[in-house]
Design an enzyme around this catalytic site. Sequence first.
Site, PDB file in Angstrom:
ATOM      1  N   ASP A   1      31.210 -35.375  30.270  1.00  0.00           N
ATOM      2  CA  ASP A   1      32.589 -35.211  29.805  1.00  0.00           C
ATOM      3  C   ASP A   1      33.504 -34.610  30.864  1.00  0.00           C
ATOM      4  O   ASP A   1      33.121 -34.421  32.011  1.00  0.00           O
ATOM      5  CB  ASP A   1      32.673 -34.487  28.458  1.00  0.00           C
ATOM      6  CG  ASP A   1      31.692 -33.374  28.341  1.00  0.00           C
ATOM      7  OD1 ASP A   1      31.637 -32.568  29.272  1.00  0.00           O
ATOM      8  OD2 ASP A   1      30.977 -33.318  27.312  1.00  0.00           O
TER       9      ASP A   1
ATOM     10  N   LYS B   1      37.869 -36.262  27.067  1.00  0.00           N
ATOM     11  CA  LYS B   1      39.256 -36.561  26.712  1.00  0.00           C
ATOM     12  C   LYS B   1      39.999 -36.983  27.973  1.00  0.00           C
ATOM     13  O   LYS B   1      39.881 -36.371  29.008  1.00  0.00           O
ATOM     14  CB  LYS B   1      39.886 -35.283  26.179  1.00  0.00           C
ATOM     15  CG  LYS B   1      40.879 -35.524  25.076  1.00  0.00           C
ATOM     16  CD  LYS B   1      41.619 -34.265  24.705  1.00  0.00           C
ATOM     17  CE  LYS B   1      40.729 -33.158  24.178  1.00  0.00           C
ATOM     18  NZ  LYS B   1      41.442 -31.974  23.715  1.00  0.00           N
TER      19      LYS B   1
ATOM     20  N   MET C   1      38.466 -21.544  25.510  1.00  0.00           N
ATOM     21  CA  MET C   1      39.368 -22.393  24.720  1.00  0.00           C
ATOM     22  C   MET C   1      40.459 -21.558  24.051  1.00  0.00           C
ATOM     23  O   MET C   1      40.839 -21.826  22.909  1.00  0.00           O
ATOM     24  CB  MET C   1      38.579 -23.158  23.630  1.00  0.00           C
ATOM     25  CG  MET C   1      37.533 -24.093  24.205  1.00  0.00           C
ATOM     26  SD  MET C   1      36.418 -24.750  22.965  1.00  0.00           S
ATOM     27  CE  MET C   1      35.306 -23.377  22.693  1.00  0.00           C
TER      28      MET C   1
END
Length: 460
Positions: free
Chosen positions: A248, A270, A382
């Site tokens: 990723d 993403k 995050m």
Amino acid sequence: MDYLPIFCQLQQKACLLVGGGEVAERKARLLMDAGADITVNAKEFTPQFDLWAKDGKLKQAHGEFSPALLEGVWLVIAATDDENVNDLVFQQASERQIFCNVVDAPKRASFIMPSIIDRSPLMVAVSSGGKSPVLARLLREKLEAILPQHLGQLARLAGDLRQQVKDKFSTITLRRRFWERLFAHDRLAQSLANQDAAMVDKHLTDLFEQPLEQRGEVVLVGAGPGDAGLLTLKGLQQIQQADVVVYDRLVSDDIMNLVRRDAERIFVGKRAGYHCVPQDEINQILLRNARNGKRVVRLKGGDPFIFGRGGEELEVLADDSIAFSVVPGITAASGCSAYSGIPLTHRDYAQSVRLVTGHAKKDTSLDWANLAAEKQTLVFYMGLNQAAEIEAQLIKHGMSKSMPIALVENGTSVQQKVVTGELSALGELALQVESPSLIIVGTVVSLRDKLNWFSAATKK
Ligand code: SAH
């Protein structure tokens, strides 16, 4: 060819080592590993030699070198710091046609010692013919890195299994595929190293009994926070053996460049403007490839078991009886801490460190009173979008407004950016950095002024 590489059987064979210093110690260790019957001749010995002699690992011959010591000897190493003595040993040995190595003087030696990578019974020897020992050593380090630690145990096992494999698989192709599977079988190697006979048996039964095309597996590998040098040796070995790598966004290009050239690469992160591949779909990709007999590496940023959903992916594999293993990685907190000069604990300031997600599932709220307690360091993953909330909640629950904080963007990479300030400005400072960023809160942040080594730019 200037030298013929050979591997000598020295078990219980008389060998003479001349010299009792530290260089001689290194040679003595090698001779001991090879099981030689060692006599060491020197005027003075380091204490280590006395210990070895006491343990019966070698014999000492005190005094000047005398040619009589060469009687019945197969091999000699001259490792004194006196050139004349070394020369004399070499000359006397040559007269008797005994192979002699003179440390650091290849021209005056009838054999030279290579750099070795020892995965007994597998041995790799590297030599530059005495032209550049440093080059040979550098090469050795590279080979050390790519040869799994327990490879030797697999080699030994392979020796025991040869007949069984011949009986079981009728063609050379089938046998080759079996051996390829065996030597890439990290879990089997680990079980051998653990001397876990039951697990070894289980892995072997699987290897022999399952149809070859159904022997896929998934290795969950932590890629570390960015700097490719922070990948572990095991991680490197795994990505160089993979048929498929599923990775990723957080996995750096430098790391992807280390992946085996022929491996299929599947990106599931993403991209700007696009959504992530949903978790279900990732699970299906892993399952599908493993069921097709592929060696799949699921490569994740940082450590796969720290906010990496590694556990969730493995549960799906376990439910389907797909074999898996896990290679940890350096998590962002460790990487950012080291590369920004902010130790996460310190005897005076922080007795514990907490890794917190700023992106908890909606129904789980954080225990702010606990997080605001003193003498600890908080690291928020995050947390960028929640920075203002984190600031407000910590202050509300009693943390000082002037508590030092740092935001580390792209930690450990060449683009690393660090912004420091006080808690009361956290929300505002968070606007200066982009994802991926960590938020570090605690008195330890103030140590950065003294301990920063990685980049000069400290943005306030
Ligand atoms: N498994 C990963 C974390 C995944 S969660 C690990 O162990 O590091 C993703 C969050 O990790 C990002 O939002 C960010 O907060 C943090 N992160 C990952 N890599 C980072 C990096 N190089 N610099 C700063 N933060 C990073």
